[in-house]
Design a protein around this motif. Structure first.
Motif, PDB file in Angstrom:
ATOM      1  N   HIS A  18      34.976  41.055  34.496  1.00  0.00           N
ATOM      2  CA  HIS A  18      35.443  42.159  33.670  1.00  0.00           C
ATOM      3  C   HIS A  18      36.628  41.733  32.809  1.00  0.00           C
ATOM      4  O   HIS A  18      36.879  42.313  31.762  1.00  0.00           O
ATOM      5  CB  HIS A  18      35.868  43.343  34.545  1.00  0.00           C
ATOM      6  N   HIS A  19      37.383  40.756  33.283  1.00  0.00           N
ATOM      7  CA  HIS A  19      38.594  40.347  32.578  1.00  0.00           C
ATOM      8  C   HIS A  19      38.901  38.888  32.910  1.00  0.00           C
ATOM      9  O   HIS A  19      38.666  38.439  34.036  1.00  0.00           O
ATOM     10  CB  HIS A  19      39.777  41.236  32.982  1.00  0.00           C
ATOM     11  N   VAL A  20      39.439  38.168  31.935  1.00  0.00           N
ATOM     12  CA  VAL A  20      39.861  36.775  32.136  1.00  0.00           C
ATOM     13  C   VAL A  20      41.299  36.646  31.643  1.00  0.00           C
ATOM     14  O   VAL A  20      41.613  37.042  30.514  1.00  0.00           O
ATOM     15  CB  VAL A  20      38.964  35.784  31.367  1.00  0.00           C
ATOM     16  N   GLU A  21      42.169  36.114  32.487  1.00  0.00           N
ATOM     17  CA  GLU A  21      43.577  35.950  32.113  1.00  0.00           C
ATOM     18  C   GLU A  21      44.015  34.520  32.387  1.00  0.00           C
ATOM     19  O   GLU A  21      43.888  34.016  33.504  1.00  0.00           O
ATOM     20  CB  GLU A  21      44.447  36.914  32.920  1.00  0.00           C
ATOM     21  N   VAL A  22      44.539  33.859  31.344  1.00  0.00           N
ATOM     22  CA  VAL A  22      45.108  32.520  31.495  1.00  0.00           C
ATOM     23  C   VAL A  22      46.625  32.680  31.491  1.00  0.00           C
ATOM     24  O   VAL A  22      47.224  33.019  30.465  1.00  0.00           O
ATOM     25  CB  VAL A  22      44.659  31.579  30.371  1.00  0.00           C
ATOM     26  N   LEU A  23      47.242  32.463  32.630  1.00  0.00           N
ATOM     27  CA  LEU A  23      48.676  32.663  32.807  1.00  0.00           C
ATOM     28  C   LEU A  23      49.449  31.369  32.546  1.00  0.00           C
ATOM     29  O   LEU A  23      48.938  30.272  32.769  1.00  0.00           O
ATOM     30  CB  LEU A  23      48.968  33.139  34.230  1.00  0.00           C
ATOM     31  N   SER A  24      50.691  31.502  32.088  1.00  0.00           N
ATOM     32  CA  SER A  24      51.538  30.324  31.902  1.00  0.00           C
ATOM     33  C   SER A  24      51.952  29.749  33.248  1.00  0.00           C
ATOM     34  O   SER A  24      52.181  28.545  33.385  1.00  0.00           O
ATOM     35  CB  SER A  24      52.776  30.679  31.080  1.00  0.00           C
ATOM     36  N   TYR A  79      51.966  37.574  38.498  1.00  0.00           N
ATOM     37  CA  TYR A  79      50.921  38.415  39.074  1.00  0.00           C
ATOM     38  C   TYR A  79      51.280  39.898  38.977  1.00  0.00           C
ATOM     39  O   TYR A  79      50.437  40.730  38.632  1.00  0.00           O
ATOM     40  CB  TYR A  79      50.689  38.040  40.538  1.00  0.00           C
ATOM     41  N   LYS A  80      52.519  40.234  39.298  1.00  0.00           N
ATOM     42  CA  LYS A  80      52.933  41.634  39.275  1.00  0.00           C
ATOM     43  C   LYS A  80      52.774  42.232  37.881  1.00  0.00           C
ATOM     44  O   LYS A  80      52.242  43.338  37.714  1.00  0.00           O
ATOM     45  CB  LYS A  80      54.383  41.780  39.735  1.00  0.00           C
ATOM     46  N   ASN A  81      53.235  41.487  36.877  1.00  0.00           N
ATOM     47  CA  ASN A  81      53.129  41.982  35.501  1.00  0.00           C
ATOM     48  C   ASN A  81      51.680  42.206  35.098  1.00  0.00           C
ATOM     49  O   ASN A  81      51.347  43.202  34.442  1.00  0.00           O
ATOM     50  CB  ASN A  81      53.795  41.004  34.535  1.00  0.00           C
ATOM     51  N   LEU A  82      50.813  41.285  35.508  1.00  0.00           N
ATOM     52  CA  LEU A  82      49.403  41.413  35.136  1.00  0.00           C
ATOM     53  C   LEU A  82      48.729  42.571  35.866  1.00  0.00           C
ATOM     54  O   LEU A  82      47.999  43.362  35.249  1.00  0.00           O
ATOM     55  CB  LEU A  82      48.657  40.108  35.425  1.00  0.00           C
ATOM     56  N   LEU A  83      48.964  42.680  37.168  1.00  0.00           N
ATOM     57  CA  LEU A  83      48.353  43.764  37.932  1.00  0.00           C
ATOM     58  C   LEU A  83      48.836  45.126  37.431  1.00  0.00           C
ATOM     59  O   LEU A  83      48.055  46.074  37.349  1.00  0.00           O
ATOM     60  CB  LEU A  83      48.652  43.603  39.423  1.00  0.00           C
ATOM     61  N   ASP A  84      50.109  45.189  37.073  1.00  0.00           N
ATOM     62  CA  ASP A  84      50.634  46.438  36.503  1.00  0.00           C
ATOM     63  C   ASP A  84      49.958  46.743  35.173  1.00  0.00           C
ATOM     64  O   ASP A  84      49.570  47.888  34.898  1.00  0.00           O
ATOM     65  CB  ASP A  84      52.151  46.334  36.292  1.00  0.00           C
ATOM     66  N   HIS A  85      49.807  45.713  34.350  1.00  0.00           N
ATOM     67  CA  HIS A  85      49.189  45.893  33.033  1.00  0.00           C
ATOM     68  C   HIS A  85      47.737  46.353  33.151  1.00  0.00           C
ATOM     69  O   HIS A  85      47.273  47.200  32.376  1.00  0.00           O
ATOM     70  CB  HIS A  85      49.254  44.575  32.252  1.00  0.00           C
ATOM     71  N   LEU A  86      47.028  45.810  34.148  1.00  0.00           N
ATOM     72  CA  LEU A  86      45.618  46.167  34.342  1.00  0.00           C
ATOM     73  C   LEU A  86      45.456  47.395  35.237  1.00  0.00           C
ATOM     74  O   LEU A  86      44.332  47.801  35.532  1.00  0.00           O
ATOM     75  CB  LEU A  86      44.856  44.984  34.958  1.00  0.00           C
ATOM     76  N   GLU A  87      46.588  47.969  35.645  1.00  0.00           N
ATOM     77  CA  GLU A  87      46.598  49.163  36.501  1.00  0.00           C
ATOM     78  C   GLU A  87      45.801  48.947  37.791  1.00  0.00           C
ATOM     79  O   GLU A  87      44.961  49.760  38.181  1.00  0.00           O
ATOM     80  CB  GLU A  87      46.063  50.381  35.728  1.00  0.00           C
ATOM     81  N   ILE A  88      46.099  47.829  38.441  1.00  0.00           N
ATOM     82  CA  ILE A  88      45.444  47.481  39.706  1.00  0.00           C
ATOM     83  C   ILE A  88      46.431  47.704  40.848  1.00  0.00           C
ATOM     84  O   ILE A  88      47.539  47.160  40.844  1.00  0.00           O
ATOM     85  CB  ILE A  88      44.973  46.014  39.706  1.00  0.00           C
ATOM     86  N   ASN A  89      46.038  48.496  41.809  1.00  0.00           N
ATOM     87  CA  ASN A  89      46.837  48.733  43.006  1.00  0.00           C
ATOM     88  C   ASN A  89      46.810  47.466  43.864  1.00  0.00           C
ATOM     89  O   ASN A  89      45.734  46.957  44.198  1.00  0.00           O
ATOM     90  CB  ASN A  89      46.240  49.911  43.779  1.00  0.00           C
ATOM     91  N   VAL A  90      47.987  46.963  44.236  1.00  0.00           N
ATOM     92  CA  VAL A  90      48.039  45.712  45.001  1.00  0.00           C
ATOM     93  C   VAL A  90      47.273  45.819  46.319  1.00  0.00           C
ATOM     94  O   VAL A  90      46.727  44.823  46.801  1.00  0.00           O
ATOM     95  CB  VAL A  90      49.499  45.273  45.281  1.00  0.00           C
TER      96      VAL A  90
END
Length: 233
Positions: free
Chosen positions: A148-154, A161-172
């Motif tokens: 559903h989504h692909v993210e290449v992180l620095s 991880y926290k910033n991305l999960l927050d951005h994608l509105e994913i509950n940890v």
């Protein structure tokens, strides 16, 4: 270890050495690099200096083949006291190009697992490295259809991880990460309070190794990615 993944809705996968072979090619390139410079130093010294250069350059070049290639060139210049030949530098450049152009070799069972999970969970790729190279590998792999989504992180630290999960509105509490690196794929996720599964690859980059005393936390370790099906079905 008893685990309960009944609340999991989103599964993140690392890419390199979790979905397909990667680190093996870096080790092969290092072997060739040492052979090219054998007239200047011992193999052990060449390996040490190259790794030291990679660490110095991480903040500048980031992760991936291109940064590795630039570090090889810089190391060759240093080890040879700037006397390395243009022909040798050209061979080093070719090592990098060959790495980039290699076919993607999927790890055993990956396609089967993704096929089984795609209709039950939201699947995403969370990897680090060079954006262009990672996008190219994903396309070559034939696996894009499952995600559903692909993210290449620095980088892959807790904050990333926290910033991305927050951005994608994913509950940890509803997130599970699967990867081969304790340092990058498991421990930061555990630190966030999410779930993680460690699937070790037979070769690990020195930068990704974690001392035994730090290998703690509530995570599952599997011999193969296919074993995850025992816990998700």
């Amino acid at each position: 270890m008893e685990v309960d993944y009944g609340n999991i809705k989103v599964i993140g996968f690392d890419a390199d050495d979790t979905l397909w072979v990667n680190e093996t090619y870096f080790r092969e390139a290092e072997e060739h690099f040492a052979q090219l410079l054998e007239n200047y130093e011992t193999k052990n010294k060449i390996d040490q200096e190259l790794f030291k250069m990679e660490m110095q350059n991480l903040e500048i070049y980031g992760y991936g083949i291109k940064g590795f290639l630039l570090s090889m060139i810089e190391s060759a210049l240093d080890l040879s006291n700037n006397t390395v030949s243009q022909a040798t530098l050209a061979q080093i450049l070719n090592l990098g190009k060959e790495m980039i152009s290699r076919p993607v070799e999927l790890l055993e069972g990956v396609t089967h697992v993704l096929e089984q999970l795609q209709d039950k969970y939201r699947l995403i790729v969370l990897t680090k490295g060079d954006l262009l190279d990672q996008e190219r590998k994903l396309e070559k792999s034939g696996l894009s259809q499952y995600f559903h989504h692909v993210e290449v992180l620095s980088d892959k630290k807790e904050e990333n991880y926290k910033n991305l999960l927050d951005h994608l509105e994913i509950n940890v509490k509803e997130f599970l990460m699967i990867g081969n690196s304790l340092k990058s794929d498991v421990l930061p996720i555990i630190g966030l309070g999410a779930n993680a599964v460690h699937v070790p690859f037979h070769t690990t980059w020195a930068h990704e190794k974690v001392p035994v005393e730090e290998q703690t936390g509530n995570y599952l370790t599997l011999n193969s990615i296919t074993e995850i099906m025992k816990y998700l079905n």
